[in-house]
Scaffold this motif. Structure first.
Motif, mmCIF file in Angstrom:
data_model
loop_
_atom_site.group_PDB
_atom_site.id
_atom_site.type_symbol
_atom_site.label_atom_id
_atom_site.label_comp_id
_atom_site.label_asym_id
_atom_site.label_seq_id
_atom_site.Cartn_x
_atom_site.Cartn_y
_atom_site.Cartn_z
ATOM 1 N N HIS A 154 -4.036 25.564 -29.793
ATOM 2 C CA HIS A 154 -4.242 26.515 -28.696
ATOM 3 C C HIS A 154 -5.390 27.481 -29.006
ATOM 4 C CE1 HIS A 154 -3.455 28.604 -25.089
ATOM 5 N NE2 HIS A 154 -2.835 29.633 -25.609
ATOM 6 N N VAL A 155 -6.411 27.482 -28.147
ATOM 7 C CA VAL A 155 -7.624 28.286 -28.372
ATOM 8 C C VAL A 155 -7.285 29.761 -28.569
ATOM 9 C CG1 VAL A 155 -9.794 29.062 -27.331
ATOM 10 C CG2 VAL A 155 -9.097 26.663 -27.102
ATOM 11 N N ASP A 156 -6.390 30.313 -27.741
ATOM 12 C CA ASP A 156 -6.074 31.746 -27.855
ATOM 13 C C ASP A 156 -5.468 32.075 -29.216
ATOM 14 O OD1 ASP A 156 -7.014 32.298 -25.288
ATOM 15 O OD2 ASP A 156 -5.117 31.727 -24.380
ATOM 16 N N GLU A 181 -13.772 19.647 -26.750
ATOM 17 C CA GLU A 181 -14.237 21.021 -26.980
ATOM 18 C C GLU A 181 -15.234 21.109 -28.138
ATOM 19 O OE1 GLU A 181 -11.228 24.043 -26.534
ATOM 20 O OE2 GLU A 181 -9.992 22.735 -25.307
ATOM 21 N N GLU A 240 2.441 27.502 -23.081
ATOM 22 C CA GLU A 240 1.454 28.541 -23.389
ATOM 23 C C GLU A 240 0.110 28.114 -22.788
ATOM 24 O OE1 GLU A 240 0.745 28.625 -27.646
ATOM 25 O OE2 GLU A 240 0.307 26.493 -27.704
ATOM 26 N N LYS A 241 0.020 26.831 -22.396
ATOM 27 C CA LYS A 241 -1.225 26.294 -21.839
ATOM 28 C C LYS A 241 -1.214 26.489 -20.321
ATOM 29 C CE LYS A 241 -2.368 24.545 -25.946
ATOM 30 N NZ LYS A 241 -2.017 23.265 -26.507
ATOM 31 N N LEU A 242 -2.396 26.443 -19.710
ATOM 32 C CA LEU A 242 -2.552 26.898 -18.322
ATOM 33 C C LEU A 242 -1.542 26.292 -17.334
ATOM 34 C CD1 LEU A 242 -4.202 28.562 -16.251
ATOM 35 C CD2 LEU A 242 -5.567 26.505 -15.878
ATOM 36 N N LEU A 245 2.351 26.949 -18.172
ATOM 37 C CA LEU A 245 2.593 28.400 -18.099
ATOM 38 C C LEU A 245 2.625 28.850 -16.631
ATOM 39 C CD1 LEU A 245 2.694 31.189 -19.696
ATOM 40 C CD2 LEU A 245 0.264 31.352 -19.152
ATOM 41 N N PRO A 294 -1.562 34.584 -15.060
ATOM 42 C CA PRO A 294 -2.791 35.189 -15.596
ATOM 43 C C PRO A 294 -3.991 34.250 -15.487
ATOM 44 C CG PRO A 294 -1.282 34.564 -17.376
ATOM 45 C CD PRO A 294 -0.647 34.111 -16.111
ATOM 46 N N VAL A 295 -5.010 34.693 -14.756
ATOM 47 C CA VAL A 295 -6.246 33.903 -14.634
ATOM 48 C C VAL A 295 -7.332 34.649 -15.395
ATOM 49 C CG1 VAL A 295 -7.957 32.968 -13.030
ATOM 50 C CG2 VAL A 295 -5.545 33.053 -12.371
ATOM 51 N N TYR A 296 -7.888 33.985 -16.415
ATOM 52 C CA TYR A 296 -8.889 34.647 -17.255
ATOM 53 C C TYR A 296 -10.200 34.816 -16.480
ATOM 54 C CZ TYR A 296 -5.865 33.243 -21.233
ATOM 55 O OH TYR A 296 -4.823 33.050 -22.101
ATOM 56 N N ARG A 319 -12.475 22.725 -16.132
ATOM 57 C CA ARG A 319 -11.914 21.780 -17.093
ATOM 58 C C ARG A 319 -11.759 20.425 -16.393
ATOM 59 N NH1 ARG A 319 -13.480 25.255 -19.718
ATOM 60 N NH2 ARG A 319 -12.469 26.493 -21.350
ATOM 61 N N TRP A 321 -9.379 17.351 -16.164
ATOM 62 C CA TRP A 321 -7.959 17.129 -16.499
ATOM 63 C C TRP A 321 -7.571 15.661 -16.489
ATOM 64 C CZ3 TRP A 321 -5.125 21.131 -18.300
ATOM 65 C CH2 TRP A 321 -5.633 22.412 -18.077
ATOM 66 N N ASN A 332 -10.538 26.705 -12.702
ATOM 67 C CA ASN A 332 -9.159 27.145 -12.947
ATOM 68 C C ASN A 332 -8.532 27.715 -11.686
ATOM 69 O OD1 ASN A 332 -9.404 26.401 -15.628
ATOM 70 N ND2 ASN A 332 -9.989 28.456 -16.320
ATOM 71 N N ARG A 389 -11.113 35.383 -21.784
ATOM 72 C CA ARG A 389 -11.001 34.941 -23.181
ATOM 73 C C ARG A 389 -12.356 35.140 -23.873
ATOM 74 N NH1 ARG A 389 -9.434 28.719 -23.671
ATOM 75 N NH2 ARG A 389 -7.293 29.463 -23.750
ATOM 76 N N HIS A 391 -15.353 32.219 -24.020
ATOM 77 C CA HIS A 391 -14.749 31.243 -23.101
ATOM 78 C C HIS A 391 -15.779 30.201 -22.623
ATOM 79 C CE1 HIS A 391 -11.691 30.975 -19.514
ATOM 80 N NE2 HIS A 391 -11.866 29.821 -20.135
#
Ligand code: NAD
Ligand code: TYD
Length: 356
Positions: free
Chosen positions: A87-89, A139, A200-202, A205, A217-219, A226, A228, A261, A293, A296
Motif C-alpha cells: 500500500h503506497v500510503d 508503478e 484500505e485500497k480505493l 474502502l 476520501p478522494v485525494y 488508474r 483497472w 478516481n 497523497r 501522487h
C-alpha cells in the motif's frame, strides 16, 4: 507432479492465484508461504484449505535462515512470488518496512532459489525444472502525462517508496537471470480490483464507507488516472505467463481500462444506490475531497499487447460488469468485511489455523 511455492498467498491477489492453481492443477502441490501481516487473511482461502494439493506455511521471507531451510526441505519446481508490502500510503509512513519485505525478502528468495538450483546442477548434471516468477506492478514505470502507455521497455522511474522498493526487487530478479542464469520471469500489472481486496485500497474502502454512510476520501481533485483489471484476469495472466513465457522475459498486464478516481467513485456510488435501494445521488453526497497523497502519480496506463500477441491473453471482463460483481461480493460477504475492518480475523481465524 510439480511443487510450486506461492508467497503472499493469503493476501488479495495471492489468494486468487492459489485458488486458481489448486483447482486447475490437481497434480501440482501448492505451498502457500505467508507471514500473515495485517493484509494476510486465511479466511480468503477457506474454500480450498482442505484440498489435498494445498498446504500453508507461516513464515517471513525477510528471515534468510528460514527461507534457506524451507528450500532444503522442499523440492520446488517454481516460485510465484507475490508477498509484499503493497500500500503506497503505508510506504510513505514506513519506507523501511517496504525495503525489508519487498527488497530483502525478494533477494532472500532469489538466493535460496539460486543455491537450490546450483546444487541440483552439481549433483544431477542436468538443469532443474525450476522457474522464479516475480509479480510486480506498473508503478515501477512512474507516471504518464495525458498520453502514452507503459510498455515493457519503458524506463523505470518510481516515485513512491512502494514503487521504488518494487523497482529494486525487479532489478534483482533480472540480475539473477543475467548473472547466474536462473530462470526468471517478471510481470508488471496495473491496479487490480475484485473479491478479498483489503479495504484500505480505493475500491473496497469506498464500498465499505458508502455502505456505512461514512465519507469517501478522494485525494486532491480526484483527477488521477488508474488502469483497472479484474483480479481473476490477473491470476489467469499469471498462469499463462508462468507456463509459457521464455526465461528472462517481462510482460505487462493491464485492462485497457483507464478511469479518473472521481469518475470511478461516481460510478461506484451509482451502483451502490441501486444495490442499496437508495435514491439516485444519495451515496455521491459522501464524496469528500481530502489532502492529496505526497508524490501522487498522475496517470498509469498499460500496453499489454506483447502478452496478447505472444501468449494470447486478454482480459475477460468489462469494467462495469466486474465492478458490479465486486460490489455484489462485498455486500454478500459482510462478515468477511466486518472481521477485516475490526481486525477480528487476526484474533480468530489466523491464530486458530496456525495452531492446528
Ligand atoms: P496484499 O497486501 O493484499 O498481500 C500481500 C501478502 O503478502 C499478505 O498476505 C501478507 O501477509 C504477505 N506478506 C507481507 N510481508 C511478508 C513477508 N515479509 N513474508 C511473507 N509474507 C508476507 O498485496 P496484493 O495487493 O495481493 O499484491 C500482491 C503482489 O502483487 C505484490 O507483490 C504487489 O506488489 C503486486 N501487485 C499488486 C497490485 C494491486 O493492485 N494490488 C497490482 C500490481 C501488482
Ligand atoms: P490505491 O487503491 O491505494 O492504489 P495505488 O495507489 O496503488 O494506485 O489508490 C488508487 C487511487 O485512488 C490512487 O490515485 C490514490 C487514490 N485514493 C483516493 O483518492 N482515496 C483513498 O482513500 C485511497 C486509498 C486512494
Amino acid at each position: 507432479m510439480k511443487k510450486i511455492l506461492i508467497t503472499g498467498g493469503a493476501g488479495f491477489i495471492g489468494s486468487h492465484v492459489v485458488r486458481l492453481f489448486v483447482n486447475k492443477y490437481p497434480d501440482y502441490q501448492i505451498v502457500n508461504l505467508d507471514k500473515l501481516t495485517y493484509a494476510g487473511n486465511l479466511a480468503n482461502l477457506s474454500d480450498i484449505e482442505n484440498k489435498p494439493n494445498y498446504s500453508f506455511i507461516k513464515g517471513d521471507i525477510v528471515d534468510a535462515a528460514f527461507v534457506n531451510e524451507l528450500f532444503s526441505q522442499h523440492k520446488f519446481n517454481g516460485v510465484i512470488h507475490l508477498a509484499a508490502e503493497s500500500h503506497v500510503d503505508r510506504s510513505i509512513s514506513n519506507p523501511l518496512e517496504f525495503v525489508m519485505t519487498n527488497v530483502i525478502g525478494t533477494v532472500n528468495l532469489l538466493n535460496a532459489s539460486k543455491a537450490y538450483w546450483f546444487q541440483h546442477l552439481n549433483n544431477e548434471k542436468t538443469p532443474l525444472d525450476f522457474r522464479f516468477y516475480h509479480v510486480s506492478t506498473d508503478e515501477v514505470y512512474g507516471t504518464l502525462g495525458e498520453t502514452g502507455m507503459f510498455t515493457e521497455t519503458t524506463a523505470y522511474d518510481p516515485h513512491s517508496p512502494y514503487s521504488a522498493s518494487k523497482a529494486s526487487s525487479d532489478h534483482f530478479v533480472r540480475a539473477y537471470h543475467d548473472t547466474f542464469g536462473l530462470d526468471t520471469v517478471i510481470s508488471n500489472c496495473s491496479n487490480n480490483y475484485g473479491s478479498y481486496h483489503f479495504p484500505e485500497k480505493l475500491i473496497p474502502l469506498s464500498i465499505y464507507n458508502i455502505k456505512n454512510n461514512k465519507p469517501i476520501p478522494v485525494y486532491g481533485k480526484g483527477e488521477n488516472i488508474r488502469d483497472w483489471l479484474f483480479v481473476e484476469d490477473h491470476a489467469n495472466a499469471i498462469d499463462v505467463i508462468f507456463h509459457n513465457a521464455k526465461a528472462g522475459t517481462t510482460y505487462n498486464i493491464g485492462g485497457h481500462n483507464e478511469w479518473t478516481n472521481i469518475d470511478l467513485i461516481r460510478l461506484l456510488c451509482k451502483i451502490m444506490d441501486e444495490k442499496l435501494q437508495r435514491p439516485e445521488g444519495e451515496s455521491a453526497k459522501l464524496i469528500t475531497f481530502v489532502k492529496d497523497r505526497a508524490g501522487h502519480d498522475l496517470r498509469y496506463a498499460i500496453d499489454s499487447s506483447k502478452l496478447k500477441n505472444e501468449l494470447g491473453w486478454t482480459p475477460s471482463l468489462q469494467f462495469e460488469e466486474g465492478l458490479e460483481k465486486t460490489v455484489d461480493w462485498f455486500l454478500s460477504h459482510q462478515e468477511w468485511l466486518n472481521n477485516v475492518t475490526s481486525g477480528d480475523y487476526k484474533k480468530y481465524y489466523n491464530e486458530q489455523y496456525v495452531k492446528r
